[in-house]
Design a protein around this motif. Structure first.
Motif, short mmCIF file in Angstrom:
data_model
loop_
_atom_site.label_atom_id
_atom_site.label_comp_id
_atom_site.label_asym_id
_atom_site.label_seq_id
_atom_site.Cartn_x
_atom_site.Cartn_y
_atom_site.Cartn_z
N ARG A 1 0.78 -1.23 -0.05
CA ARG A 1 0.01 0.03 0.22
C ARG A 1 0.99 1.50 0.13
O ARG A 1 2.26 1.15 0.08
CB ARG A 1 -0.90 0.05 1.29
CG ARG A 1 -1.92 -1.17 1.02
CD ARG A 1 -2.71 -1.08 2.50
NE ARG A 1 -3.93 -2.18 2.38
CZ ARG A 1 -3.69 -3.14 3.41
NH1 ARG A 1 -3.06 -3.25 4.47
NH2 ARG A 1 -4.62 -4.13 3.29
N GLU A 2 0.06 2.39 -0.28
CA GLU A 2 0.91 3.77 -0.36
C GLU A 2 1.62 3.95 1.09
O GLU A 2 2.70 4.53 0.89
CB GLU A 2 -0.12 4.76 -0.55
CG GLU A 2 -0.45 4.72 -2.15
CD GLU A 2 -1.45 6.07 -2.40
OE1 GLU A 2 -1.54 6.92 -1.83
OE2 GLU A 2 -2.00 5.74 -3.46
N ASP A 3 1.01 3.66 2.17
CA ASP A 3 1.63 3.75 3.66
C ASP A 3 2.77 2.91 3.82
O ASP A 3 3.40 2.94 4.86
CB ASP A 3 0.56 4.06 4.46
CG ASP A 3 0.08 2.50 4.74
OD1 ASP A 3 0.40 1.44 4.09
OD2 ASP A 3 -0.83 2.34 5.77
N GLY A 4 3.21 2.05 2.83
CA GLY A 4 4.32 1.14 3.09
C GLY A 4 3.67 -0.29 3.62
O GLY A 4 4.61 -1.41 3.82
N SER A 5 2.52 -0.30 4.24
CA SER A 5 2.00 -1.73 4.70
C SER A 5 1.52 -2.59 3.69
O SER A 5 1.40 -2.31 2.41
CB SER A 5 0.72 -1.25 5.68
OG SER A 5 -0.32 -0.84 4.91
N TYR A 6 1.41 -3.90 3.99
CA TYR A 6 1.01 -4.77 3.06
C TYR A 6 -0.71 -5.29 3.36
O TYR A 6 -0.86 -5.39 4.41
CB TYR A 6 2.09 -5.77 3.04
CG TYR A 6 3.39 -5.52 2.38
CD1 TYR A 6 3.48 -5.65 1.07
CD2 TYR A 6 4.21 -4.97 3.37
CE1 TYR A 6 4.77 -5.34 0.60
CE2 TYR A 6 5.61 -4.74 2.81
CZ TYR A 6 5.73 -5.03 1.31
OH TYR A 6 6.83 -4.57 0.97
N SER A 7 -1.34 -5.74 2.12
CA SER A 7 -2.60 -6.30 2.36
C SER A 7 -2.37 -7.53 2.75
O SER A 7 -1.16 -8.37 2.92
CB SER A 7 -3.21 -6.32 0.95
OG SER A 7 -2.65 -7.00 0.13
N GLY A 8 -3.34 -8.60 3.01
CA GLY A 8 -3.33 -9.84 3.25
C GLY A 8 -3.22 -10.60 1.99
O GLY A 8 -3.06 -10.08 0.91
N SER A 9 -2.89 -11.96 2.26
CA SER A 9 -2.61 -12.68 1.05
C SER A 9 -3.76 -13.54 0.76
O SER A 9 -4.78 -13.55 1.47
CB SER A 9 -1.56 -13.80 1.51
OG SER A 9 -0.39 -12.95 1.79
N PRO A 10 -3.75 -14.07 -0.55
CA PRO A 10 -4.79 -14.68 -1.17
C PRO A 10 -5.26 -16.17 -0.18
O PRO A 10 -4.27 -16.81 0.45
CB PRO A 10 -4.43 -15.13 -2.62
CG PRO A 10 -3.34 -14.33 -2.84
CD PRO A 10 -2.69 -13.97 -1.48
#
Length: 181
Positions: free
Chosen positions: A102-111
């Motif tokens: 994400r733009e804030d450097g965090s990551y989304s969850g995975s599939p």
């Protein structure tokens, strides 16, 4: 011992798939307890070098993979370690399952992949996506939205083009059709 060879029959005639999955199943216990990770460290280093670097398959040992996983051709497979894969799945080469930065450097969850899922070559499933049970995703598809159970999806972005009858209902309907008048 059956745990280690639970993918053996699914990969019949596929020596590379059999080898990778046996090595994966041997490495998997290291993700269950920190002490095992220390004890298994030399093997985990071997697994990383041999499977990821030489065989070009990124399947981290902490990934949750159900039984009877078929690894078709196996080259250029990239699976994020937090991905969950159900039982009786069939993945072809050049497939990517990952998260989004994400733009804030965090990551989304995975599939999260359901049971009885077949992925064509060059499929990308990116982000916190849920792929239902009994799903087929065509070659070259980019999945950025959830795919419901009993579906066929294709395209970029992937879209459902056909709903399949659930396996249990299909059997009942065929039996009813065979009953006399």
């Amino acid at each position: 011992m059956s745990y280690i060879f639970q993918d053996w029959d699914a990969n019949k005639g596929n020596l590379k798939g059999r080898l990778v999955m046996v090595l994966f199943r041997l490495a998997r216990p290291a993700s269950l307890h920190p002490l095992l990770r220390v004890i298994w460290l030399p093997y985990l280093a071997f697994y990383k070098v041999f499977v990821e670097w030489f065989m070009c398959i990124e399947l981290p040992h902490w990934t949750k993979v159900g039984k009877n996983f078929y690894l078709g051709h196996g080259h250029a497979l990239v699976v994020n370690g937090c991905t969950v894969i159900g039982e009786n799945c069939f993945f072809r080469h050049s497939t990517t399952l990952g998260n989004i930065r994400r733009e804030d450097g965090s990551y989304s969850g995975s599939p999260v992949i359901g049971n009885n899922v077949e992925l064509g070559s060059n499929v990308c499933i990116i982000g916190e996506i849920r792929v239902g049970n009994n799903v087929r995703i065509g070659a070259g598809s980019v999945v950025v939205k959830d795919i419901p159970d009993n579906s066929i999806a294709v395209g970029n972005p992937a879209r459902v083009i056909k709903q399949l009858q659930p396996i249990g209902q299909k059997v009942v309907q065929e039996q009813l059709a065979c009953e006399p008048g």
